[in-house]
Design an enzyme around this catalytic site. Sequence first.
Site, short mmCIF file in Angstrom:
data_model
loop_
_atom_site.label_atom_id
_atom_site.label_comp_id
_atom_site.label_asym_id
_atom_site.label_seq_id
_atom_site.Cartn_x
_atom_site.Cartn_y
_atom_site.Cartn_z
N PRO A 9 -8.41 43.16 60.68
CA PRO A 9 -7.06 43.08 60.13
C PRO A 9 -6.37 41.74 60.35
O PRO A 9 -6.51 41.12 61.41
CB PRO A 9 -6.30 44.19 60.86
CG PRO A 9 -7.11 44.48 62.07
CD PRO A 9 -8.54 44.21 61.69
N ASN A 10 -5.67 41.34 59.33
CA ASN A 10 -4.81 40.14 59.30
C ASN A 10 -5.60 38.83 59.21
O ASN A 10 -5.01 37.77 59.04
CB ASN A 10 -3.86 40.10 60.52
CG ASN A 10 -2.96 41.30 60.56
OD1 ASN A 10 -2.30 41.60 59.57
ND2 ASN A 10 -2.94 42.02 61.66
N ARG A 17 -1.26 32.40 58.73
CA ARG A 17 -0.81 33.21 59.86
C ARG A 17 -0.83 32.39 61.15
O ARG A 17 -1.89 31.87 61.53
CB ARG A 17 -1.78 34.39 60.00
CG ARG A 17 -1.64 35.19 61.25
CD ARG A 17 -2.87 36.05 61.48
NE ARG A 17 -2.66 36.92 62.60
CZ ARG A 17 -3.62 37.55 63.26
NH1 ARG A 17 -4.87 37.42 62.88
NH2 ARG A 17 -3.34 38.30 64.29
N TYR A 22 -4.25 30.06 65.10
CA TYR A 22 -5.46 30.34 64.32
C TYR A 22 -5.88 29.20 63.38
O TYR A 22 -6.90 29.31 62.71
CB TYR A 22 -5.28 31.63 63.51
CG TYR A 22 -5.04 32.85 64.40
CD1 TYR A 22 -6.04 33.33 65.23
CD2 TYR A 22 -3.81 33.50 64.41
CE1 TYR A 22 -5.83 34.42 66.06
CE2 TYR A 22 -3.58 34.60 65.22
CZ TYR A 22 -4.59 35.06 66.04
OH TYR A 22 -4.38 36.14 66.86
N ASN A 71 -15.56 39.82 63.98
CA ASN A 71 -14.24 39.60 64.57
C ASN A 71 -13.40 40.79 64.14
O ASN A 71 -12.85 40.83 63.03
CB ASN A 71 -13.62 38.29 64.09
CG ASN A 71 -12.30 37.99 64.79
OD1 ASN A 71 -11.75 38.85 65.49
ND2 ASN A 71 -11.80 36.78 64.62
N ALA A 74 -7.39 42.72 65.93
CA ALA A 74 -6.63 43.61 66.83
C ALA A 74 -7.40 44.90 67.16
O ALA A 74 -7.22 45.47 68.24
CB ALA A 74 -5.28 43.93 66.21
N GLU A 95 -19.86 39.29 68.92
CA GLU A 95 -18.39 39.41 68.86
C GLU A 95 -17.78 38.00 68.89
O GLU A 95 -18.16 37.18 69.73
CB GLU A 95 -17.89 40.21 70.07
CG GLU A 95 -16.37 40.30 70.14
CD GLU A 95 -15.88 41.08 71.37
OE1 GLU A 95 -16.71 41.67 72.07
OE2 GLU A 95 -14.67 41.05 71.62
N HIS A 97 -14.08 35.60 68.54
CA HIS A 97 -12.63 35.46 68.44
C HIS A 97 -12.29 33.98 68.26
O HIS A 97 -12.92 33.12 68.90
CB HIS A 97 -11.92 36.02 69.67
CG HIS A 97 -12.15 37.49 69.81
ND1 HIS A 97 -11.54 38.41 69.00
CD2 HIS A 97 -12.98 38.17 70.63
CE1 HIS A 97 -11.97 39.62 69.32
NE2 HIS A 97 -12.84 39.51 70.30
N ARG A 104 -4.39 34.83 76.63
CA ARG A 104 -3.24 35.40 75.94
C ARG A 104 -2.77 36.68 76.65
O ARG A 104 -3.11 36.88 77.81
CB ARG A 104 -3.61 35.64 74.46
CG ARG A 104 -4.03 34.33 73.76
CD ARG A 104 -4.41 34.55 72.32
NE ARG A 104 -3.28 34.98 71.53
CZ ARG A 104 -3.39 35.48 70.28
NH1 ARG A 104 -4.59 35.58 69.72
NH2 ARG A 104 -2.31 35.86 69.62
#
Length: 137
Positions: A9-10, A17, A22, A71, A74, A95, A97, A104
Site C-alpha cells: 500500500p501507498n 509521497r 522515499y 515490499n 505498512a 523483504e 524497505h 523510524r
Amino acid sequence: MKIIIINGPNLNLLGKREPDVYGATSFEDYFVSLQQIYPTIDLSYYQSNVEGELITKIQEAGFSYDGIILNAAAYTHTSVGIGDAVKAIITPVIEVHISNTFARESFRHQSFISPNAKGIVIGFGLKSYELALQSFL
Ligand code: DQA
C-alpha cells in the site's frame, strides 16, 4: 530467471509521497531503469493497496517464479496473512524497505515477513530493490 517485485500500500505514490523519506522517483520510472540494467531477467512488477490481493499474487508467483522481491509497506508490520503466505510458498522471498525502518517509529521495527524471508534489504532507498535482485543472480 523469473523475478517479480510486489509492492504494497501507498507505494503507488512513490515520487509524490513524503519525498524526503522515499525519494522523488516514481516506481514506474525506477522499474524501467531496472529492466534496462538487467535485460536478461524476466522481471515483472505488481502493486496493490489491498491486503488480500497481495496474498493472492504471492500465492500465484510462489510456486513458479525464481524469486519474489516484496515490499509489503505498512502491511509488513500488521499482516499475519501476508506473513503466512510467505511461509506457505516455495519461491524465496527477499523483504525490501526503501527507508531504514529501524531508524523510524517503533511500530515499524516489527515485521511479519522477516521470519520467513530468505533475506532482508532495508534502508538503501530504491537501490534496495536492485540489491535484492542481485542477490538472486
Ligand atoms: C516501507 C516502510 C514501511 O514502514 C512503510 O509503511 C511504507 C514503506 C519502506 O519501503 O520504507 O509504506 O515499507
